[in-house]
Write a protein that holds these residues in place. Structure first.
Motif, PDB file in Angstrom:
ATOM      1  N   TYR A  45       0.838  -1.209   0.000  1.00  0.00           N
ATOM      2  CA  TYR A  45       0.000   0.000   0.000  1.00  0.00           C
ATOM      3  C   TYR A  45       0.870   1.255   0.000  1.00  0.00           C
ATOM      4  N   SER A  46       1.944   1.218   0.799  1.00  0.00           N
ATOM      5  CA  SER A  46       2.808   2.408   0.852  1.00  0.00           C
ATOM      6  C   SER A  46       4.132   2.186   0.104  1.00  0.00           C
ATOM      7  N   GLY A  47       4.145   1.167  -0.760  1.00  0.00           N
ATOM      8  CA  GLY A  47       5.315   0.976  -1.631  1.00  0.00           C
ATOM      9  C   GLY A  47       6.315  -0.093  -1.208  1.00  0.00           C
TER      10      GLY A  47
ATOM     11  N   ILE B 195       8.288  -3.348  -1.196  1.00  0.00           N
ATOM     12  CA  ILE B 195       8.493  -4.338  -2.262  1.00  0.00           C
ATOM     13  C   ILE B 195       8.567  -5.719  -1.630  1.00  0.00           C
ATOM     14  N   GLU B 196       7.727  -6.620  -2.114  1.00  0.00           N
ATOM     15  CA  GLU B 196       7.578  -7.936  -1.469  1.00  0.00           C
ATOM     16  C   GLU B 196       8.897  -8.697  -1.342  1.00  0.00           C
ATOM     17  N   LYS B 197       9.729  -8.682  -2.391  1.00  0.00           N
ATOM     18  CA  LYS B 197      10.976  -9.479  -2.345  1.00  0.00           C
ATOM     19  C   LYS B 197      11.857  -9.082  -1.149  1.00  0.00           C
ATOM     20  N   ASP B 198      11.831  -7.769  -0.789  1.00  0.00           N
ATOM     21  CA  ASP B 198      12.677  -7.282   0.315  1.00  0.00           C
ATOM     22  C   ASP B 198      12.194  -7.812   1.663  1.00  0.00           C
ATOM     23  N   ILE B 199      10.902  -7.714   1.878  1.00  0.00           N
ATOM     24  CA  ILE B 199      10.345  -8.129   3.178  1.00  0.00           C
ATOM     25  C   ILE B 199      10.355  -9.655   3.278  1.00  0.00           C
ATOM     26  N   ASN B 200      10.187 -10.344   2.147  1.00  0.00           N
ATOM     27  CA  ASN B 200      10.298 -11.816   2.156  1.00  0.00           C
ATOM     28  C   ASN B 200      11.677 -12.242   2.663  1.00  0.00           C
TER      29      ASN B 200
END
Ligand SMILES: [Zn+2]
Length: 233
Positions: A65-67, A69-74
């Motif tokens: 929602y606020s930008g 990036i999924e790969k980073d948090i994964n």
């Protein structure tokens, strides 16, 4: 004769006693073996875990929602889960430990090449289980909750998913009520019990904020570890 009779009787009784003793010992040992076999069958030994941080490189996955990036948090969640699992004593193999994807720079279809490399890493590791870490996303921004996806053709995958989902129910804020079957390459590509953990919805403003906190990350990873331990018992 009477005396002899008593002696015969004593010998027979002695023989009877020894036979009875052996019979009792046999029953006790059989019961013991039965329970040991039952326990061995009921528990699942885990030595090696593959942790797969979803996406990477040019494949960012979903955008929050606020930008975020999924790969980073994964990757962040995968690293934390790795630390917890290693501390517990499991051997952990990561499919990726940095931002890069696994594809060859020369691959025409980089996504396909990336997934093929993940499969190779899993096959080489011969793990007892595979945990693939992802974050969910939908078009609307109201959906929320951690959820585990399993391969419905693999009973161990179902059991593992249910164990983790139960821990989410116990430890997280508003997780999804049940785990769900999913038709995804990473959980179908090998026979090893594999699940995808969607830790929450990045498309949900509040949940994205929550997912970015260390406390929540630790809580999610600890729940996954507890689910793995439950799966073993
Ligand atoms: Zn993903």
């Amino acid at each position: 004769m009477k005396k002899f009779g008593k002696l015969t009787c004593f010998v027979i009784k002695k023989k009877y006693l020894i036979a009875t003793l052996f019979a009792v010992l046999f029953v006790i040992s059989s019961v013991g073996v039965f329970f040991i076999a039952k326990t061995a069958k009921a528990s699942t030994y885990i030595s090696t875990i593959v942790i797969d941080a979803g996406h990477g490189g040019i494949d960012g996955g979903s955008i929050g929602y606020s930008g975020t990036i999924e790969k980073d948090i994964n990757l962040e969640y995968s690293k934390t889960l790795k630390s917890m699992c290693s501390e517990f004593g499991f051997k952990v193999v990561m499919t990726r430990s940095n931002d890069s994807g696994l594809y060859s720079p020369f691959a025409v279809n980089k996504k396909k090449d990336d997934m093929k490399k993940r499969k190779q890493i899993i096959e080489r590791a011969k793990p007892d289980i595979v945990i693939s870490i992802h974050m969910n996303s939908t078009k609307g921004n109201t959906s929320r909750g951690a959820q585990v996806f399993y391969n419905k053709e693999n009973e161990h995958s179902i059991k593992l998913a249910n164990s983790i989902q139960k821990q989410f129910q116990d430890k997280l804020i508003k997780p999804r009520k049940t785990s769900q079957s999913g038709d995804y390459y990473i959980i179908n590509c090998t026979p090893y019990p594999s699940v995808i953990v969607e830790c929450g919805f990045l498309s949900n403003k509040e949940e994205e904020k929550l997912l970015l906190t260390n406390d929540y990350k630790n809580n999610v990873c600890y729940s996954i570890l507890c689910g793995i331990i439950d799966y073993m018992v």
